[in-house]
Design an enzyme around this catalytic site. Structure first.
Site, PDB file in Angstrom:
ATOM      1  N   ARG A  25      35.835  51.159  42.676  1.00 55.65           N
ATOM      2  CA  ARG A  25      35.448  52.360  41.938  1.00 55.65           C
ATOM      3  C   ARG A  25      35.222  52.059  40.461  1.00 55.65           C
ATOM      4  O   ARG A  25      34.089  52.053  39.975  1.00 55.65           O
ATOM      5  CB  ARG A  25      36.519  53.446  42.117  1.00 55.65           C
ATOM      6  CG  ARG A  25      36.072  54.863  41.729  1.00 55.65           C
ATOM      7  CD  ARG A  25      36.229  55.162  40.252  1.00 55.65           C
ATOM      8  NE  ARG A  25      37.603  55.043  39.788  1.00 55.65           N
ATOM      9  CZ  ARG A  25      37.952  55.109  38.509  1.00 55.65           C
ATOM     10  NH1 ARG A  25      37.027  55.276  37.575  1.00 55.65           N
ATOM     11  NH2 ARG A  25      39.215  54.970  38.143  1.00 55.65           N
ATOM     12  N   ASP A  26      36.260  51.763  39.744  1.00 54.53           N
ATOM     13  CA  ASP A  26      36.152  51.530  38.303  1.00 54.53           C
ATOM     14  C   ASP A  26      35.384  50.246  38.008  1.00 54.53           C
ATOM     15  O   ASP A  26      34.675  50.148  37.007  1.00 54.53           O
ATOM     16  CB  ASP A  26      37.557  51.465  37.696  1.00 54.53           C
ATOM     17  CG  ASP A  26      37.552  51.560  36.187  1.00 54.53           C
ATOM     18  OD1 ASP A  26      36.582  52.095  35.621  1.00 54.53           O
ATOM     19  OD2 ASP A  26      38.521  51.095  35.560  1.00 54.53           O
ATOM     20  N   HIS A 215      47.002  50.825  32.912  1.00 48.07           N
ATOM     21  CA  HIS A 215      45.624  50.444  33.229  1.00 48.07           C
ATOM     22  C   HIS A 215      45.053  49.773  31.978  1.00 48.07           C
ATOM     23  O   HIS A 215      44.646  50.454  31.042  1.00 48.07           O
ATOM     24  CB  HIS A 215      44.841  51.712  33.581  1.00 48.07           C
ATOM     25  CG  HIS A 215      43.430  51.472  34.006  1.00 48.07           C
ATOM     26  ND1 HIS A 215      42.981  51.749  35.288  1.00 48.07           N
ATOM     27  CD2 HIS A 215      42.351  51.007  33.337  1.00 48.07           C
ATOM     28  CE1 HIS A 215      41.693  51.465  35.368  1.00 48.07           C
ATOM     29  NE2 HIS A 215      41.290  51.018  34.197  1.00 48.07           N
ATOM     30  N   HIS A 217      42.539  47.088  29.788  1.00 54.30           N
ATOM     31  CA  HIS A 217      41.274  46.365  29.664  1.00 54.30           C
ATOM     32  C   HIS A 217      41.498  45.152  28.768  1.00 54.30           C
ATOM     33  O   HIS A 217      42.378  45.162  27.905  1.00 54.30           O
ATOM     34  CB  HIS A 217      40.187  47.275  29.089  1.00 54.30           C
ATOM     35  CG  HIS A 217      39.633  48.241  30.094  1.00 54.30           C
ATOM     36  ND1 HIS A 217      38.304  48.253  30.453  1.00 54.30           N
ATOM     37  CD2 HIS A 217      40.218  49.215  30.822  1.00 54.30           C
ATOM     38  CE1 HIS A 217      38.101  49.197  31.364  1.00 54.30           C
ATOM     39  NE2 HIS A 217      39.247  49.797  31.597  1.00 54.30           N
ATOM     40  N   CYS A 248      33.944  48.310  29.598  1.00 58.11           N
ATOM     41  CA  CYS A 248      34.088  49.535  28.831  1.00 58.11           C
ATOM     42  C   CYS A 248      32.771  49.833  28.117  1.00 58.11           C
ATOM     43  O   CYS A 248      32.345  49.041  27.275  1.00 58.11           O
ATOM     44  CB  CYS A 248      35.214  49.395  27.814  1.00 58.11           C
ATOM     45  SG  CYS A 248      35.371  50.839  26.768  1.00 58.11           S
ATOM     46  N   ASN A 257      38.125  45.258  33.098  1.00 53.24           N
ATOM     47  CA  ASN A 257      39.501  45.502  33.519  1.00 53.24           C
ATOM     48  C   ASN A 257      40.308  44.211  33.627  1.00 53.24           C
ATOM     49  O   ASN A 257      39.752  43.124  33.785  1.00 53.24           O
ATOM     50  CB  ASN A 257      39.493  46.169  34.898  1.00 53.24           C
ATOM     51  CG  ASN A 257      38.945  47.575  34.869  1.00 53.24           C
ATOM     52  OD1 ASN A 257      39.589  48.477  34.356  1.00 53.24           O
ATOM     53  ND2 ASN A 257      37.764  47.763  35.433  1.00 53.24           N
TER      54      ASN A 257
END
Length: 305
Positions: A25-26, A215, A217, A248, A257
């Site tokens: 997803r991300d 979470h 990055h 991002c 990520n």
């Protein structure tokens, strides 16, 4: 591919952690070239086979905003696994999840006014009114609800984000009915001391580490250091993306990520149980990198593949 790794357990760290895999997803949502539904489904199956306990599959966001995830319904129907969590932006997204009989959803909130306006078309306060019926209806249907909180460590428009502001947003989302908060360093500016300060502030506010996930990055190369700081603070749920997929869109040169493989290598070296087969995970990320036409940015994938 097997490489020697000495295990040295550290004191006062959790014995076991849960990795919340966000790659499908991300990780994929920022890819410009559309990944075929069958490839996404195979990616998810391989991640599950590698031992990842939670794989966030997709998002029921409008295709206009995230074209990559326009096949969410088709993907979930093909997988036929109601345990896979999905992101839902609003009640319309929830309706789609309910129609498919899914059991786990996530909502995506903001710790800052500007990002709430840009990402949700709502003010910081208005976002809670938008989320309230979604969370309430999901809970009434027996669903589990996770809440992401973005921009917890810094905002590209507003700069530093006060810890108290982040805690206030997180508490309001939890009070709506979320069972877990994932604290996001959306632009990767957090550092280890900041991580411990934020987690400590949540604890002081009555929301302990059992309800928190992190979470990170890796924009400034701090994701693993921040993960270790969170471990020391008692956090046991970590978001990560296989192969370091994702990026991002709000920070130039953001590198995406925290790579799941890099996190697993560190955790296994500390003697912490994850349930993940690292070799199978590396093979999966190498396979997906082939479909994307570029090498994985994960240091561990590079070293072991």
């Amino acid at each position: 591919m097997r490489q020697p790794q000495r295990v040295e357990s550290a004191t006062a760290l959790p014995d076991k952690v849960t990795i919340w895999e966000v790659g499908p997803r991300d990780g994929l949502q920022n890819e410009k070239a559309i990944v075929q539904t069958e490839v996404k489904a195979e990616f998810i199956r391989r991640l599950l086979d590698a031992g990842l306990p939670i794989v966030e599959a997709t998002s029921f966001v409008h295709p206009k905003w995230v074209p990559q995830l326009a096949d969410a319904k088709e993907l979930m129907e093909g997988l036929a696994n109601p345990e896979l969590p999905v992101l839902v932006p609003n009640e319309r997204g929830l309706d789609r999840a309910l129609e498919l009989g899914l059991k786990h959803i996530a909502i995506f909130g903001s710790a800052t006014e500007t990002f709430a306006t840009k990402n949700l078309n709502r003010s910081l306060d208005e976002q809670f009114a938008m989320f309230e019926p979604t969370v309430r209806r999901a809970r009434e249907a027996g669903m589990d609800v996770r809440a992401y909180v973005s921009m917890c460590f810094g905002d590209p428009w507003e700069g530093d984000v006060p810890v108290e502001q982040v805690v206030g947003v997180g508490k309001r989302l939890f009070d709506l009915g979320a069972s877990q908060l994932s604290l996001g360093d959306t632009i990767g500016v957090g550092t280890a001391g900041h991580v411990k300060r934020l987690i400590g502030a949540f604890d002081e506010a009555g929301l302990g580490v059992d309800h928190l996930a992190v979470h990170f990055h890796d924009t400034y190369g701090q994701a693993l250091a921040n993960a270790y700081a969170a471990l020391e603070a008692g956090v046991t749920t970590f978001d990560a993306s296989a192969g370091g997929l994702g990026g991002c869109p709000y920070a130039e040169s953001a590198t995406g990520n925290l790579a799941t493989e890099d996190l697993v290598w560190m955790l296994h070296g500390l003697g912490i149980e994850t349930g993940v087969d690292l070799e199978a995970l590396v093979a999966t990320s190498t396979w997906m990198a082939g479909h994307l036409g570029r090498p994985s940015p994960s240091r561990v994938v590079t070293a072991l593949s």
